[in-house]
Motif scaffolding. Structure first.
Motif, mmCIF file in Angstrom:
data_model
loop_
_atom_site.group_PDB
_atom_site.id
_atom_site.type_symbol
_atom_site.label_atom_id
_atom_site.label_comp_id
_atom_site.label_asym_id
_atom_site.label_seq_id
_atom_site.Cartn_x
_atom_site.Cartn_y
_atom_site.Cartn_z
ATOM 1 N N SER A 176 0.196 7.510 1.791
ATOM 2 C CA SER A 176 1.836 6.549 1.505
ATOM 3 C C SER A 176 2.732 6.427 3.186
ATOM 4 O O SER A 176 2.511 5.770 3.462
ATOM 5 C CB SER A 176 2.671 6.670 0.888
ATOM 6 O OG SER A 176 3.949 5.921 0.555
ATOM 7 N N LEU A 177 2.982 7.729 3.736
ATOM 8 C CA LEU A 177 3.411 7.412 4.904
ATOM 9 C C LEU A 177 2.578 6.928 5.700
ATOM 10 O O LEU A 177 3.269 6.336 7.096
ATOM 11 C CB LEU A 177 3.452 9.307 5.545
ATOM 12 C CG LEU A 177 4.575 9.718 4.472
ATOM 13 C CD1 LEU A 177 4.876 11.219 5.252
ATOM 14 C CD2 LEU A 177 5.426 9.843 4.933
ATOM 15 N N ARG A 178 1.246 6.304 5.979
ATOM 16 C CA ARG A 178 0.155 6.098 6.924
ATOM 17 C C ARG A 178 0.200 5.074 7.489
ATOM 18 O O ARG A 178 0.171 3.869 7.361
ATOM 19 C CB ARG A 178 -0.888 6.639 6.394
ATOM 20 C CG ARG A 178 -0.981 8.429 7.713
ATOM 21 C CD ARG A 178 -2.717 9.101 7.558
ATOM 22 N NE ARG A 178 -2.906 9.927 8.035
ATOM 23 C CZ ARG A 178 -3.225 10.782 6.974
ATOM 24 N NH1 ARG A 178 -3.593 10.902 5.528
ATOM 25 N NH2 ARG A 178 -3.176 12.396 7.523
ATOM 26 N N GLN A 179 0.893 3.958 5.726
ATOM 27 C CA GLN A 179 0.673 2.705 5.640
ATOM 28 C C GLN A 179 2.169 2.299 6.059
ATOM 29 O O GLN A 179 2.764 2.956 7.058
ATOM 30 C CB GLN A 179 0.648 3.046 4.265
ATOM 31 C CG GLN A 179 -0.009 3.269 3.011
ATOM 32 C CD GLN A 179 -1.758 3.016 3.733
ATOM 33 O OE1 GLN A 179 -2.054 1.650 4.157
ATOM 34 N NE2 GLN A 179 -2.442 3.836 3.705
ATOM 35 N N GLU A 180 2.146 0.666 6.223
ATOM 36 C CA GLU A 180 3.028 0.107 7.122
ATOM 37 C C GLU A 180 4.587 0.392 6.218
ATOM 38 O O GLU A 180 4.517 0.302 4.731
ATOM 39 C CB GLU A 180 2.416 -1.308 6.853
ATOM 40 C CG GLU A 180 3.832 -2.337 7.700
ATOM 41 C CD GLU A 180 3.644 -3.836 7.875
ATOM 42 O OE1 GLU A 180 3.307 -4.311 8.293
ATOM 43 O OE2 GLU A 180 2.497 -3.719 7.742
ATOM 44 N N SER A 181 5.235 0.282 6.578
ATOM 45 C CA SER A 181 5.894 1.283 5.475
ATOM 46 C C SER A 181 7.463 -0.153 5.463
ATOM 47 O O SER A 181 8.138 -0.580 5.475
ATOM 48 C CB SER A 181 7.558 1.814 6.490
ATOM 49 O OG SER A 181 8.731 1.866 6.038
ATOM 50 N N ARG A 229 0.993 -1.088 0.016
ATOM 51 C CA ARG A 229 -0.317 0.065 0.247
ATOM 52 C C ARG A 229 0.929 1.375 -0.149
ATOM 53 O O ARG A 229 0.352 2.503 -0.217
ATOM 54 C CB ARG A 229 -0.893 -0.086 0.843
ATOM 55 C CG ARG A 229 -2.092 -0.734 0.929
ATOM 56 C CD ARG A 229 -2.859 -1.318 2.427
ATOM 57 N NE ARG A 229 -3.778 -1.945 2.307
ATOM 58 C CZ ARG A 229 -4.900 -1.785 3.617
ATOM 59 N NH1 ARG A 229 -4.931 -1.664 4.351
ATOM 60 N NH2 ARG A 229 -6.090 -3.256 2.654
ATOM 61 N N ASP A 230 1.947 1.027 0.611
ATOM 62 C CA ASP A 230 2.884 2.378 0.558
ATOM 63 C C ASP A 230 3.021 2.716 -0.797
ATOM 64 O O ASP A 230 3.388 3.754 -1.563
ATOM 65 C CB ASP A 230 4.000 1.624 1.281
ATOM 66 C CG ASP A 230 4.789 0.625 1.076
ATOM 67 O OD1 ASP A 230 4.092 -0.131 0.334
ATOM 68 O OD2 ASP A 230 6.099 1.070 1.827
ATOM 69 N N THR A 261 9.024 9.456 0.326
ATOM 70 C CA THR A 261 7.822 10.463 -0.256
ATOM 71 C C THR A 261 8.137 12.217 0.873
ATOM 72 O O THR A 261 7.858 12.800 0.862
ATOM 73 C CB THR A 261 7.201 9.345 1.463
ATOM 74 O OG1 THR A 261 7.110 8.292 0.596
ATOM 75 C CG2 THR A 261 5.859 10.030 1.594
ATOM 76 N N GLN A 273 9.865 6.249 3.022
ATOM 77 C CA GLN A 273 9.117 6.910 3.547
ATOM 78 C C GLN A 273 10.220 8.455 3.370
ATOM 79 O O GLN A 273 9.861 9.174 2.992
ATOM 80 C CB GLN A 273 9.416 6.981 5.003
ATOM 81 C CG GLN A 273 8.601 5.700 5.824
ATOM 82 C CD GLN A 273 10.061 4.763 5.965
ATOM 83 O OE1 GLN A 273 10.318 4.339 4.738
ATOM 84 N NE2 GLN A 273 9.921 3.958 6.819
ATOM 85 N N TRP A 281 -0.040 4.217 -2.461
ATOM 86 C CA TRP A 281 0.059 5.720 -2.656
ATOM 87 C C TRP A 281 1.126 6.419 -3.558
ATOM 88 O O TRP A 281 0.947 7.340 -3.665
ATOM 89 C CB TRP A 281 -0.702 5.287 -1.121
ATOM 90 C CG TRP A 281 -2.178 5.393 -0.873
ATOM 91 C CD1 TRP A 281 -2.073 4.546 -0.037
ATOM 92 C CD2 TRP A 281 -3.369 6.115 -1.215
ATOM 93 N NE1 TRP A 281 -3.147 3.983 0.153
ATOM 94 C CE2 TRP A 281 -4.059 4.892 -0.686
ATOM 95 C CE3 TRP A 281 -3.493 7.372 -1.763
ATOM 96 C CZ2 TRP A 281 -5.395 5.429 -0.135
ATOM 97 C CZ3 TRP A 281 -4.768 7.473 -1.645
ATOM 98 C CH2 TRP A 281 -5.508 6.976 -0.837
ATOM 99 N N GLN A 282 1.650 5.911 -2.641
ATOM 100 C CA GLN A 282 3.222 6.462 -3.420
ATOM 101 C C GLN A 282 3.644 6.819 -4.867
ATOM 102 O O GLN A 282 3.282 7.619 -5.811
ATOM 103 C CB GLN A 282 4.604 6.305 -2.982
ATOM 104 C CG GLN A 282 5.643 6.830 -3.317
ATOM 105 C CD GLN A 282 5.802 8.229 -2.360
ATOM 106 O OE1 GLN A 282 4.997 8.135 -1.806
ATOM 107 N NE2 GLN A 282 7.501 8.531 -2.784
#
Length: 686
Positions: free
Chosen positions: A660-665, A633-634, A673, A670, A637-638
């Motif tokens: 993107s920052l809110r998803q599991e990295s 997901r990260d 982002t 990061q 969204w990115q």
């Protein structure tokens, strides 16, 4: 009357055993699926280590993951060692090595408990890391296990957020728990374990014993807590030997071992703090080894699985009572000596004895085992089929098979043209000289596709600034390679052709590939990870070869090696991942497809570019895990944010980057982002 009742009880226990056998086949693995896991791991490791030079690091996955057991919560243990260093047991063994190429280390067991040793250097130290972890004793330089653990933790912590765990450093990556252990390798069998060879009368067979002895052993950085040199001693590791022993278990024995691990997690250690978890899975494995070798059970089969389990459990109970758990290879090494003693030993015995008094019924405390046998208890006439070919359907097996095939392998970073050639040469040798299983052939097919793709892009990167003639030839060869890879791999490997066309500015050719990909991915029978329409899949490819199924009906996640620049717009993300020592970007195929479509149409048709962006936005916003997995997901969204920013929709891009920052990295992007957010003109966002 008593004999009739006894016969009925025996039959009931046998049926419960069969039911547990079936349940464990589903949880731990059928014989076929266990073979897949082992074969895929073996061939992946073989290829990876074979191409490495003498001064590189070799690695080996060990433990239950390597053995084919993948219970929830199981970790992945990886041992790694320097290829140009060897441990020997006595000086006469030095004759087998070129000391100009190998650093020799000699064992000194004179002051260590059984199963442990000191290691001192015979050759000049070639690695600065080894120099830093040596201590001087008795006018010799010894390699200190505690200093090695500290150095390993310090070096690894700069890569990941790891913590010490015995001889290992441990960390969590997405859903996986990983243990890394630096070790030394020895090509010779330990003299202190010679009694094990003499003990192998019935199990394992002589040829297995010979193979185990021929492969030697390892040393991991852990001293004996009651020894004279705890900080500097090394423990002898028999991981390779144990792997071979588990491989030669029959499936009932293997599932008994799996059941011991399951009850350890779900019953014995359930609700117990980490400091009070005195028993571990290695003790369970050791008990299984001893029981099998002592031939306590005359015939291991589904009907007496619980009998075998009960014998193992009673042996563990006996060990706890006596405070002595003999290592399978070196019985003089009491693995309870430093941990299970005194008050803790007594408390553990009481807890286990309470379970023992309940008889085999205590297995009902395990949620999973209870679910396996509850139907048999309430429906005593229900028949139980233990034929492994009927336990899972063709589609279920294929789904698990292709998940295994598409995992486990990524060539190391810093790939150059010569390294890629070595990979291709190694694969060619393996195809021509090894007796590979069907699963290994399929995995080698997958590896071939990966290496061809890497080689194509590496070749382009190294020749794109060359003269026109050389660049033309390299481009032609690279194009041929990505097309050839698509014939070996799954559906989504075709996307590498589109990426190559985009990289070489052939936008219309890339769009042609993208349209073909849309058609292929949209077919109702295509298997997307674990998601598949069983009926459609069976109708389309049921009964066909796995190679055909992989090419026509399997869509895997796209893994971009962060050392290779496939798409210039993703370079910041790859650099961010590299800084965090992450080797691959995991991108869902539809996300990559729409991104390429947007980029290509921006050059030839802006209206269609907007339509592709709308499709990408809809997918990212509304997908319910069918296409975009939790761990991707990260990056999804990115990529949406990148495409929105390129088309001028800065407000939407900011929102996507924040998401993107809110998803599991998982992809470790990061830094990229945050950089992209900072690059957005704030006056345009207000």
């Amino acid at each position: 009357m008593d004999s009739i009742r006894s016969s009925q009880i025996t039959k009931a226990i046998q049926r419960i055993s069969e039911s547990v056998f079936v349940g464990l086949c589903r949880e731990v693995g059928t014989p076929q699926m266990v073979a897949v896991k082992r074969d895929v791991m073996d061939i992946s490791e073989m290829v990876g280590n074979h191409v490495k030079t003498s001064d590189e690091i070799l690695e080996m996955v060990s433990g239950s993951y390597r053995e084919g057991i993948k219970l929830k919560g199981s970790d992945i243990d990886t041992m790694y060692w320097l290829n140009n260093q060897r441990v020997i047991w006595d000086l006469s063994q030095s004759q087998y090595y070129n000391t100009h190429r190998k650093t020799l280390i000699l064992c000194d067991c004179s002051e260590s408990p059984p199963g442990f040793t000191l290691l001192y250097l015979l050759s000049p130290i070639k690695y600065i890391l080894i120099q830093r972890v040596c201590v001087r004793m008795y006018n010799r330089y010894y390699v200190s296990s505690s200093k090695c653990r500290q150095a390993s933790l310090s070096q690894s912590s700069s890569h990941y957020n790891l913590t010490p765990h015995g001889p290992c450093v441990s960390g969590t990556f997405g859903p996986l728990e990983l243990d890394f252990a630096f070790c030394f390798v020895c090509d010779f069998w330990p003299p202190s374990a010679s009694s094990w060879i003499d003990r192998c009368h019935s199990w394992p067979q002589p040829h297995v014993v010979d193979e185990i002895v021929k492969n030697g052993c390892h040393f991991v950085a852990m001293g004996h807590k009651l020894g004279n040199h705890e900080d500097h001693e090394w423990r002898i590791s028999f991981s390779q030997a144990e792997e071979k022993l588990v491989y030669v278990m029959n499936h009932c024995q293997f599932l008994t071992y799996g059941l011991l691990k399951l009850i350890l997690t779900e019953i014995i250690n359930n609700g117990v703090g980490d400091d009070d978890k005195l028993l571990c899975s290695y003790h369970m494995k050791t008990a299984a080894f001893w029981v099998i070798q002592q031939n306590t059970i005359s015939h291991w089969c589904p009907q007496n699985l619980l009998e075998g389990f009960w014998v193992c459990f009673k042996l563990i109970l006996k060990w706890v009572y006596e405070g002595a758990c003999p290592n399978f290879f070196i019985p003089g090494n009491n693995m309870f000596l430093s941990k299970i003693r005194g008050v803790k030993q007594h408390q553990l015995f009481i807890r286990l004895y309470e379970l023992y008094e309940k008889g085999i019924a205590f297995l009902l405390y395990s949620p999973y085992i209870r679910s396996c046998i509850i139907d048999v208890l309430y429906n005593p006439r229900t028949s139980v089929c233990t034929d492994d070919h009927t336990l899972i359907s063709e589609v279920e097996f294929d789904r698990d098979l292709f998940v295994e095939i598409q995992g486990h392998y990524a060539p190391p970073l810093k790939l150059g043209k010569q390294r890629c050639i070595r990979y291709l040469h190694t694969i060619a040798q393996m195809i021509g000289s090894l007796l590979l299983t069907h699963y290994q052939v399929l995995k080698l097919q997958n590896i071939t596709a990966v290496v061809l793709q890497y080689t194509a892009f590496v070749l382009h990167m190294e020749t794109c600034t060359s003269d026109n003639k050389l660049s033309y030839r390299a481009n032609k060869m690279s194009c041929h390679m990505v097309k050839l890879a698509a014939k070996f791999g799954c559906i989504t490997d075709i996307l590498y052709i589109a990426m190559y066309y985009y990289k070489t500015l052939r936008y219309r050719e890339a769009l042609s590939i993208i349209e073909m990909m849309k058609f292929k991915l949209a077919q109702p029978y295509v298997m997307h990870g674990l998601n598949v329409d069983t009926e459609m899949y069976n109708e389309a490819v049921g009964g066909q070869s796995w190679s055909t199924k992989m090419r026509q009906a399997v869509a895997g996640i796209v893994k971009l090696n962060n050392d290779i620049h496939y798409i210039s717009e993703l370079i910041p993300e790859q650099q961010s991942a590299l800084k965090n020592h992450w080797s691959l970007l995991h991108v869902p195929p539809f996300i990559l497809l729409y991104m390429l479509e947007i980029f290509c149409y921006r050059q030839v048709d802006t209206i269609r570019a907007q339509s592709a962006l709308d499709n990408l936005q809809t997918l990212v916003h509304y997908d319910q895990g069918q296409i975009i997995t939790l761990l991707s997901r990260d990056i999804s969204w990115q990529i949406l944010g990148i495409c929105q920013q390129l088309t001028g929709n800065l407000q939407a891009a900011l929102y996507s980057y924040q998401q993107s920052l809110r998803q599991e990295s998982f992809n470790r992007i990061q830094t990229a982002t945050e950089m992209r957010i900072q690059s957005l003109p704030m006056d345009s966002l207000n």
